[in-house]
Write a protein that holds these residues in place. Structure first.
Motif, PDB file in Angstrom:
ATOM      1  N   GLU A  70       5.794 -14.499 -15.401  1.00 19.09           N
ATOM      2  CA  GLU A  70       6.777 -13.689 -14.686  1.00 19.09           C
ATOM      3  C   GLU A  70       6.493 -13.691 -13.190  1.00 19.09           C
ATOM      4  O   GLU A  70       7.404 -13.596 -12.359  1.00 19.09           O
ATOM      5  CB  GLU A  70       6.748 -12.254 -15.216  1.00 19.09           C
ATOM      6  N   SER A  71       5.205 -13.801 -12.865  1.00 15.61           N
ATOM      7  CA  SER A  71       4.801 -13.761 -11.453  1.00 15.61           C
ATOM      8  C   SER A  71       5.074 -15.067 -10.711  1.00 15.61           C
ATOM      9  O   SER A  71       4.969 -15.125  -9.478  1.00 15.61           O
ATOM     10  CB  SER A  71       3.317 -13.411 -11.339  1.00 15.61           C
ATOM     11  N   THR A  73       6.915 -17.787  -8.729  1.00 16.76           N
ATOM     12  CA  THR A  73       8.118 -17.791  -7.902  1.00 16.76           C
ATOM     13  C   THR A  73       9.143 -18.727  -8.526  1.00 16.76           C
ATOM     14  O   THR A  73       8.817 -19.551  -9.386  1.00 16.76           O
ATOM     15  CB  THR A  73       7.808 -18.256  -6.480  1.00 16.76           C
TER      16      THR A  73
END
Length: 401
Positions: A70-71, A73
């Motif tokens: 999720e982190s 980019t």
């Protein structure tokens, strides 16, 4: 005049930059920074990415390197998406190939276009339309069956061969030659993977391994000299000459100086010669007793590695030990191979039996360079469509299959 020269220099620089840009875009040298962060929807692309990972897993690709968080980019996710697409189509360069003479072409523009077109929805269809080499689907089926059973090293070897088949998509050849060292086999394939000319080879011993590489076969030498590599000359031939004055004559060997002139061996003080001060090299004259036989197939590297006939052709019938050379590859059917590569019967069936004396080397240049791959695939499908397993003849995997 000076201003004109400046204009010419600027114009030339612009042309160079444009050519470089075009080459990079079309031959797979794009930097990851060229993956766009805009123009596509990540949430939709993630759905496709999971489908791609399942497809990749089924054909032996390690998808861990493409796991996304999720982190990540949007740009980082896009790089993983296009990276997986490219591996599915083009594989990875086999780690054991240490010399590459044949340029590789990877269409990174295609991968980015798939991402931007519809968040990758068309990617799987595009991959399905990518031609697969030979028995790729047979190996995929074997891999699927193997995974249902207990884990084994065999799966790793199937994955390596599947990767090699994908790797071949980096090259656009109608025909090419593959030597698989563990199989001690040479095959010429067409683009679909059909085997056109199979034969046995004798490859390097365990302590003088045949290297793995991509290169071109450029010409054929009939009645070749054997220009003895310096290492072999110093380690094997020099001691034998020092032990017996007749060795050179018995082996039809010549001694050449630094000017490539033949030297009378009786004028050399052999007792004073050593590996440190030996200023000569050895060459075996052409003929039926030459170690290269009557035909040599020149490659554009690496080093002094090539394909050739042999003066011990009975070894192909008398032994199953096909790993006994200094690194070069002796071929079972040199006349058939020569005629195939030349595209016309330049040598007749009796060529190997005539053994003419006082012949000088003659060069036959191929109509165009012929691509050659020398690889180490321990699992493959033979010309009859049978799955074959091969020994780890060089102990590169550390344990038997």
């Amino acid at each position: 005049m000076e201003r004109r020269n400046i204009i010419i220099l600027i114009g030339s620089a612009v042309i160079v930059v444009l050519v470089a840009w075009f080459s990079i875009r079309h031959f797979g040298l794009l930097n990851k920074n060229d993956v766009p962060a805009e123009g596509w929807d990540r949430s939709q692309a993630e759905v496709v990415m999971r489908q791609l990972c399942r497809a990749a897993d089924s054909v032996g690709i390690d998808t861990n390197r493409y796991s996304f968080l999720e982190s990540d980019t949007k740009k980082e996710f896009g790089e993983k998406f296009t990276g997986l697409l490219l591996e599915l189509r083009y594989g990875l360069k086999p780690s054991r190939i240490t010399y590459n003479k044949i340029p590789e072409k990877i269409d990174t523009v295609w991968a980015i276009a798939m991402l931007k077109k519809d968040e990758g929805k068309s990617a799987l269809d595009s991959l399905r339309k990518t031609p697969v080499f030979g028995h790729y689907t047979t190996l995929v089926s074997a891999y699927a069956k193997l995974r249902k059973n207990a884990p084994s090293d065999t799966g790793k070897y199937i994955r390596q061969t599947l990767n090699f088949y994908r790797y071949l998509n980096r090259f656009d050849f109608d025909r090419f030659l593959v030597v698989n060292v563990p199989a001690a086999q040479l095959n010429i394939y067409d683009r679909s993977g059909k085997c056109l000319l199979p034969m046995d080879v004798i490859a390097g011993k365990k302590d003088t391994k045949t290297p793995f590489f991509t290169t071109y076969l450029t010409d054929i030498i009939t009645y070749p000299y054997w220009n003895v590599p310096r290492g072999i000359g110093l380690k094997e031939i020099l001691p034998k000459v020092q032990q017996s004055a007749d060795y050179l004559e018995n082996q039809n060997m010549e001694v050449l100086n630094e000017k490539e002139q033949v030297v009378d061996p009786s004028e050399i003080n052999w007792e004073e010669m050593s590996a440190e001060n030996f200023p000569y090299r050895f060459r075996q004259a052409s003929g039926c007793n030459n170690s290269l036989g009557l035909i040599k197939f020149n490659l554009t590297g690496p080093g002094a590695i090539y394909l050739h006939d042999t003066n011990a052709r009975d070894l192909f019938d008398q032994t199953s030990n096909r790993w006994r050379s200094h690194g070069c590859m002796r071929v079972q059917k040199p006349v058939e191979l020569a005629n195939y590569l030349m595209g016309t019967p330049v040598l007749d069936e009796g060529f190997m039996n005539r053994c003419m004396v006082d012949q000088k080397p003659q060069t036959l240049t191929l109509p165009k360079p012929f691509p050659v791959f020398v690889v180490y695939n321990r699992v493959d499908v033979d010309e009859k469509g049978q799955l074959r397993y091969y020994k780890d003849v060089y102990d590169l995997d550390g344990r038997p299959m």
